[in-house]
Design an enzyme around this catalytic site. Sequence first.
Site, PDB file in Angstrom:
ATOM      1  N   HIS A  70       0.999  -1.118   0.004  1.00  0.00           N
ATOM      2  CA  HIS A  70      -0.245  -0.089   0.017  1.00  0.00           C
ATOM      3  C   HIS A  70       0.973   1.243   0.000  1.00  0.00           C
ATOM      4  CE1 HIS A  70      -3.778   2.039   1.673  1.00  0.00           C
ATOM      5  NE2 HIS A  70      -2.862   3.086   1.388  1.00  0.00           N
ATOM      6  N   HIS A 115       1.547   5.268  -1.609  1.00  0.00           N
ATOM      7  CA  HIS A 115       1.169   6.702  -2.533  1.00  0.00           C
ATOM      8  C   HIS A 115       2.675   7.105  -3.042  1.00  0.00           C
ATOM      9  CE1 HIS A 115      -2.782   6.815  -0.776  1.00  0.00           C
ATOM     10  NE2 HIS A 115      -2.434   6.133   0.164  1.00  0.00           N
ATOM     11  N   LYS A 126      -9.260  -0.186  -5.525  1.00  0.00           N
ATOM     12  CA  LYS A 126      -9.158   0.274  -4.152  1.00  0.00           C
ATOM     13  C   LYS A 126     -10.582   1.127  -4.090  1.00  0.00           C
ATOM     14  CE  LYS A 126      -7.616   2.106  -0.409  1.00  0.00           C
ATOM     15  NZ  LYS A 126      -6.558   2.982  -0.082  1.00  0.00           N
ATOM     16  N   HIS A 179     -10.470   0.975   1.803  1.00  0.00           N
ATOM     17  CA  HIS A 179     -10.131   2.152   3.048  1.00  0.00           C
ATOM     18  C   HIS A 179     -11.550   1.882   3.999  1.00  0.00           C
ATOM     19  CE1 HIS A 179      -8.437   5.733   4.673  1.00  0.00           C
ATOM     20  NE2 HIS A 179      -9.637   5.589   5.304  1.00  0.00           N
ATOM     21  N   HIS A 203      -4.801  -0.925   5.951  1.00  0.00           N
ATOM     22  CA  HIS A 203      -4.162  -0.015   6.914  1.00  0.00           C
ATOM     23  C   HIS A 203      -5.071  -0.461   8.349  1.00  0.00           C
ATOM     24  CE1 HIS A 203      -6.875   2.503   5.316  1.00  0.00           C
ATOM     25  NE2 HIS A 203      -6.198   3.024   4.384  1.00  0.00           N
ATOM     26  N   ASP A 244       1.313   2.588   3.478  1.00  0.00           N
ATOM     27  CA  ASP A 244       0.559   3.720   3.376  1.00  0.00           C
ATOM     28  C   ASP A 244       1.401   4.872   3.253  1.00  0.00           C
ATOM     29  OD1 ASP A 244      -1.838   5.250   2.910  1.00  0.00           O
ATOM     30  OD2 ASP A 244      -2.539   5.025   4.865  1.00  0.00           O
TER      31      ASP A 244
END
Length: 335
Positions: free
Chosen positions: A12, A14, A95, A132, A166, A238
């Site tokens: 995960h 970004h 996602k 999420h 997460h 994350d």
Amino acid sequence: MELTLDSPLDMHLHLRDGDMLKLTAPLSSDFAGAVIMPNLVPPVTTPDMMLAYAERIRAALDGAAFTPYMSLFFTALDEKALQAAISTPGFFGFKLYPAGITTNSEGGVSNLAEAERTLKLMEEMGIPLLVHGESHGFVMDREQEFLSVYRHLATAYPKLRISMEHITTAAAVELLDEFPNLCATVTLQHLLITLDDVAGGMLQPHLFCKPIAKRPADREALLQAALNGHPRLMFGSDSAPHPRCKKEACGCAAGVFTAPVALPKLAELFTTHGAADKLQGFISGNACRLYGLKPASKQVTLCDTPMQVPARYRSYGQEVVPMYAGQTLPWSIKN
Ligand code: DOR
Ligand code: ZN
């Protein structure tokens, strides 16, 4: 002391876009690959957008051996569109964000009923769903309130591979054991900090993320699951960089930038708890088994030579502050 990991994966991540992507991508390139989040502006919703983004990621990596496993931002799609996604090279899964729950998620799902047909098709087609999992309730209760949605999804779609992204609570760890089709990622910060570290003293904007860090008992449950080698728990950093001016601001953006310290801190955490033998599964083995991934072979050796964490990373006109900025960590990556 040394610890060698085979093909570590960040499930995960970004990386952002533009100049920020150029800064952040090389800082994850000790990993063999990562699942790349699609919450750009606009979000990555189509195979063409995904292919173009993967190409920009490759360019930013400048030849480093790193596989971007691309995710698409979940929207209700028909079978033809799902087929197009599966046949796009580099596609990993969808996602799903509840609308407005976090950074750039305004186009997410506001009514789950409208997603059910797509989820059924995804189950039939073997497409992973990454979620999420937070409600719009009180901030400390959001994950717990969302567990009923996970329960519904896991029951209604028993063959759908569902990743609780997460996770931050003991309750989510317990849910993992109830349904074999659930798996989960956990971040570095949620294994290490609680809400006290974020807001118990002076407010620490660089530790503010969503879901917010929870109670000591939650951190302990996450840590024990990781250290005991839970077979369906994977590392997903994350790591979520934001420009320093957006973090040190009135109205702080959510996200902890952990990419540069993730491997050294995990080596420290697992060795100090006598669980070095469980790190390989957590960092790669579980993900490879659960998703059938076969990342290119890449060995990374960690050693107990200290790492001096920079106060900030600055390039391409961007400036980001990592977790443990300015501190010395006991482990580092051996070059
Ligand atoms: O803290 C977070 N930051 N949580 C998320 O879910 C999104 C992420 C981001 O993109 O900044
Ligand atoms: Zn994220």
